[in-house]
Scaffold this motif. Structure first.
Motif, PDB file in Angstrom:
ATOM      1  N   LYS A  89     -11.932  -4.147   4.388  1.00 30.79           N
ATOM      2  CA  LYS A  89     -12.698  -3.909   3.159  1.00 30.79           C
ATOM      3  C   LYS A  89     -14.012  -4.676   3.180  1.00 30.79           C
TER       4      LYS A  89
ATOM      5  N   HIS B 195       0.824  -1.211   0.000  1.00 29.58           N
ATOM      6  CA  HIS B 195       0.000   0.000   0.000  1.00 29.58           C
ATOM      7  C   HIS B 195       0.857   1.260   0.000  1.00 29.58           C
TER       8      HIS B 195
ATOM      9  N   ARG C 125      -6.159  -5.278   5.879  1.00 27.12           N
ATOM     10  CA  ARG C 125      -6.774  -4.372   4.903  1.00 27.12           C
ATOM     11  C   ARG C 125      -7.921  -5.064   4.178  1.00 27.12           C
ATOM     12  N   GLU C 126      -7.743  -6.321   3.849  1.00 27.23           N
ATOM     13  CA  GLU C 126      -8.818  -7.040   3.163  1.00 27.23           C
ATOM     14  C   GLU C 126      -9.992  -7.316   4.095  1.00 27.23           C
ATOM     15  N   ARG C 127      -9.727  -7.597   5.363  1.00 26.67           N
ATOM     16  CA  ARG C 127     -10.809  -7.811   6.332  1.00 26.67           C
ATOM     17  C   ARG C 127     -11.616  -6.520   6.513  1.00 26.67           C
TER      18      ARG C 127
ATOM     19  N   GLU D  90     -14.148   0.908  -6.455  1.00 22.08           N
ATOM     20  CA  GLU D  90     -13.983  -0.547  -6.432  1.00 22.08           C
ATOM     21  C   GLU D  90     -15.190  -1.280  -6.998  1.00 22.08           C
TER      22      GLU D  90
ATOM     23  N   ASN E  26     -11.652  -6.179  12.931  1.00 19.98           N
ATOM     24  CA  ASN E  26     -10.843  -5.152  12.259  1.00 19.98           C
ATOM     25  C   ASN E  26     -10.464  -4.073  13.266  1.00 19.98           C
TER      26      ASN E  26
ATOM     27  N   ASN F   1     -20.628 -11.104   3.820  1.00 18.11           N
ATOM     28  CA  ASN F   1     -19.270 -10.711   4.188  1.00 18.11           C
ATOM     29  C   ASN F   1     -19.057 -10.775   5.691  1.00 18.11           C
TER      30      ASN F   1
ATOM     31  N   HIS G 248      -7.850   1.198  -0.903  1.00 19.08           N
ATOM     32  CA  HIS G 248      -6.898   1.387   0.197  1.00 19.08           C
ATOM     33  C   HIS G 248      -6.164   2.721   0.102  1.00 19.08           C
TER      34      HIS G 248
ATOM     35  N   SER H 205      -1.562  -6.524   5.114  1.00 16.79           N
ATOM     36  CA  SER H 205      -2.377  -6.771   3.923  1.00 16.79           C
ATOM     37  C   SER H 205      -3.643  -7.561   4.260  1.00 16.79           C
ATOM     38  N   GLY H 206      -3.521  -8.553   5.159  1.00 16.84           N
ATOM     39  CA  GLY H 206      -4.702  -9.325   5.544  1.00 16.84           C
ATOM     40  C   GLY H 206      -5.734  -8.473   6.253  1.00 16.84           C
TER      41      GLY H 206
END
Length: 738
Positions: free
Chosen positions: A644, A417, A640-642, A694, A630, A661, A433, A637-638
């Motif tokens: 999201k 990022h 950030r995806e959680r 996105e 979160n 989700n 991000h 990185s993990g």
């Protein structure tokens, strides 16, 4: 007004060059070297002890010792003033001494609350080792994962402070000495009274007290740094005055004590002071290099962004080397120190791959290789601009190549990022991000008002003058070198002591100027990083007292008079800035969040899993101990995806997708905040607009959070709500909406 009711509660010797420049030792002409005929008598006399012994070990004359004492006294005074200033601002802003334990925890918002929660975990554990095991095997921060938070979040400050707190309260308790005073606070307006404690026995009070003490010590270092760099105690005074007059641009520790830079930055000041000593000294001792390494380590361990600052430092030193102001041997010694420090930090951070795959690590290896191959470069390329450019290009190319090779081999993407953020600064690139960063003011470009503030306090004009003089002298050296066809190339390792001292003196100024430029670039790109630029500008301002740069003024005028005149003009706006800070009076209160946390504590199971806005989740974890999925530490990185997935609540997706989700993450309750659905710092920066980048196929639809603010059925069930927060129960199965 609140009512308060008392409640019961349980150095190697300095070289001549150093003496010429430093106000810490006696000036030339006052030598303490004994004549040969008297050596025997001196040896037979009784050994000096006490202060006299220390003076003799440092090689100081009596007058030199007095000057050193005055310098240290002034440094201690500035440190005390800064500690008092920070403590007063923090108390005035929050009325911290009158807050309950819950309110104190709520005052540590977003990342601050997350970091403080681990300090709380360790001090509340049955033993220190139990607490350390809990933070190294954490099951609450990223449910259902078990993570080593000491590795992930740079938590060594919390571990150390928690250990000290446990020892302090244990010793005081053993001797029966009270460590805090507790009061019953009547909050009025129909609110229930709360207990509030102050004193070093209160965990939050202990925590912030040490943060402010550390940053008070930092100001003492600033004074010494300015005095040493300029060769005058007046330079130290200029540095500290500039810092105070530009205090709001120099630090934010008084508003955000638990942030990582609050612990790390004081050690960067120490590291740069030691580096200045090493650059000035012709043959620095091993002790100096070890001290540099330790300060490096203390800077890197508390803060994940330290590597980027050290990258700029290494780059500035390399540029000084290329121009001939820094010898190859000394440059290699500094590089080895950095490498060893990086290795030790890697071990202490339990193999955090982000360290090895950083541009900083790759840069160290690249520069080492270029210096090792310097003879090859000299054979292939013509001396002068060509070889300088080729060395610079070799450094940039090899650093980038090595960084991406290591990232590929180690499968590391945690800092991806950062590259995307830099890319977004220079192109139209944007994704979810990068927008989460750039839509926050502190990660945007520097605002125009910032240099205007520097201008009003004369900080910018003084720095422009100092850098212009250094640049002019450097250009003269370069032109002279090019005119001689490269035959007069400066080689600091080979020249005699007098010439070497002159080169070193120029070299440290060139390094500091390049470092200032590097910090300026960082601050312009990311406004938050002006906390490096402004203090370094204060350090550079001390050079208006440097005889090396402005000694010629003394031939016609008294330079001290000019410096005092400048400080008087600076004080006009500077005092106004301080008065504005002192005028900030507030009292922390967040009743909606207090209601939310009380409800969670009383109406949910200890293992109920929560999701929501990152700042709120930090408070939920800190004050209720409930698992969260979160949190605000966005560098993984993990995670950030959680996040999201969690933030799909603020997208335009269907309810089935959002619910899916949350169910995928094992969430029991979602804390919905309407402000996150409607807040817009600037065009394109509301959460639905960020999601449009996105999720372009749903552009134009009503955000799902808007539907939820009206009615949570049929996808969720509302179990709590107030003016700010709404708690939605997430079903375990599609038909479960109890």
């Amino acid at each position: 007004m609140v009512a308060k009711t008392r409640k019961q509660s349980g150095k190697s010797p300095a070289t001549q060059t150093d003496r010429d420049k430093s106000p810490l030792v006696s000036p030339p002409g006052k030598s303490n070297v004994r004549r040969p005929g008297r050596e025997g008598k001196a040896f037979n006399s009784s050994h000096p002890n006490g202060l006299s012994g220390i003076r003799h070990k440092l090689g100081l004359t009596p007058s030199g010792a007095v000057k050193l004492g005055i310098t240290l006294l002034l440094a201690a005074l500035t440190g005390y003033l800064h500690w008092h200033h920070l403590s007063q601002l923090f108390e005035n802003d929050r009325h911290f001494s009158h807050l309950s334990n819950l309110e104190k925890e709520m005052a540590f918002r977003t990342e601050m609350g997350l970091y403080y929660s681990y300090y709380k975990t360790i001090i509340e554990a049955p033993s220190f080792l139990d607490g350390l095991h809990m933070v190294m095997n954490d099951r609450l921060t990223e449910y259902p994962l078990v993570i080593n938070t000491l590795k992930r979040f740079n938590l060594y400050p919390e571990v150390v402070l928690a250990g000290w707190f446990r020892m302090y309260t244990g010793v005081m308790g053993y001797f029966g000495i009270p460590t805090k005073m507790c009061w019953s606070i009547n909050r009025g307006e129909g609110l229930s009274p709360v207990d509030s404690c102050e004193g070093m026995g209160d965990p939050a009070y202990f925590y912030v007290a040490f943060v402010f003490l550390l940053n008070g010590a930092m100001m003492s270092l600033f004074f010494i740094y300015g005095a040493y760099l300029s060769g005058s105690r007046l330079g130290g005074i200029v540095t500290t005055m500039c810092f105070f007059f530009n205090h709001g641009e120099s630090t934010r520790v008084m508003w955000t004590p638990p942030l990582r830079e609050s612990f790390a930055y004081p050690f960067l000041v120490l590291q740069m002071l030691l580096l200045t000593y090493i650059l000035r000294t012709r043959s620095p001792s091993r002790t100096a290099m070890v001290a540099l390494g330790i300060s490096n380590l203390c800077f890197m361990l508390p803060w994940q962004f330290a590597q980027f600052v050290l990258l700029t430092q290494v780059a500035s030193l390399f540029a000084s080397y290329i121009l001939g102001y820094l010898g190859a041997a000394k440059m290699q010694s500094i590089l080895v120190t950095h490498m060893i420090t990086l290795g030790v930090c890697f071990v202490l951070m339990f193999g955090n791959s982000m360290l090895l795959t950083s541009f900083y690590a790759s840069s160290l290896v690249s520069i080492w290789a270029i210096i090792a191959l310097r003879d090859r470069f000299a054979q292939v390329f013509k001396p002068g601009i060509v070889i300088w450019l080729m060395q610079g290009l070799a450094w940039v190319g090899s650093t980038i190549l090595l960084k991406f090779m290591l990232s590929t081999v180690l499968c590391a993407s945690d800092d991806a990022h950062i590259s995307a953020l830099i890319k977004s600064k220079f192109t139209s690139y944007k994704d979810f991000h990068t927008l989460m960063y750039t839509c926050a003011a502190e990660f945007d470009f520097m605002e125009l008002e910032t240099p205007l503030r520097y201008l009003r306090t004369l900080l910018l004009p003084i720095n422009m003058l100092v850098v212009a003089v250094i640049a002019w002298r450097t250009v003269q050296d370069i032109v002279r070198f090019l005119r001689d066809g490269g035959k007069a190339s400066v080689k600091p390792d080979d020249v005699d002591e007098a010439a070497g001292s002159e080169i070193a003196a120029k070299g440290e100024l060139v390094y500091h100027s390049l470092q200032l430029v590097a910090f300026a670039v960082l601050a312009i790109l990311i406004m938050r990083l002006k906390l490096f630029l402004t203090p370094h500008m204060c350090i550079m301002a001390s050079l208006i007292c440097s005889k090396q740069l402005f000694g010629w003024i003394g031939e016609r005028y008294k330079p001290q008079v000019a410096v005092f005149a400048v400080m008087a003009i600076m004080a006009v706006q500077g005092v106004a800035n301080l008065q504005a800070q002192w005028g900030i009076i507030g009292e922390f209160s967040n009743l909606p969040q207090e209601e939310l946390l009380d409800w969670i504590q009383e109406n949910t199971q200890p293992d109920s899993v929560f999701a929501g806005a990152m700042p709120t989740m930090a408070s939920v974890k800190l004050s209720t101990g409930r698992p969260i999925v979160n949190h605000p530490h966005y560098e993984d990185s993990g995670l950030r995806e959680r996040t999201k997935l969690v933030y799909s609540m603020y997208s335009r997706m269907t309810g089935e997708t959002v619910r899916g989700n949350l169910m995928k993450l094992g969430v029991d309750f979602f804390v919905l905040e309407d402000s996150w659905c409607t807040r817009r710092t600037r065009p394109g920066c509301s959460m639905p607009e960020i999601w449009d980048v996105e999720d372009p196929q749903n552009v134009g639809k009503t955000p799902f959070c808007t539907h939820m603010s009206k009615s949570s059925r049929p996808h969720f069930a509302t179990v709590f709500s107030n003016d700010i927060y709404k708690v939605l129960k997430v079903p375990k199965a599609t038909n479960d909406l109890r």
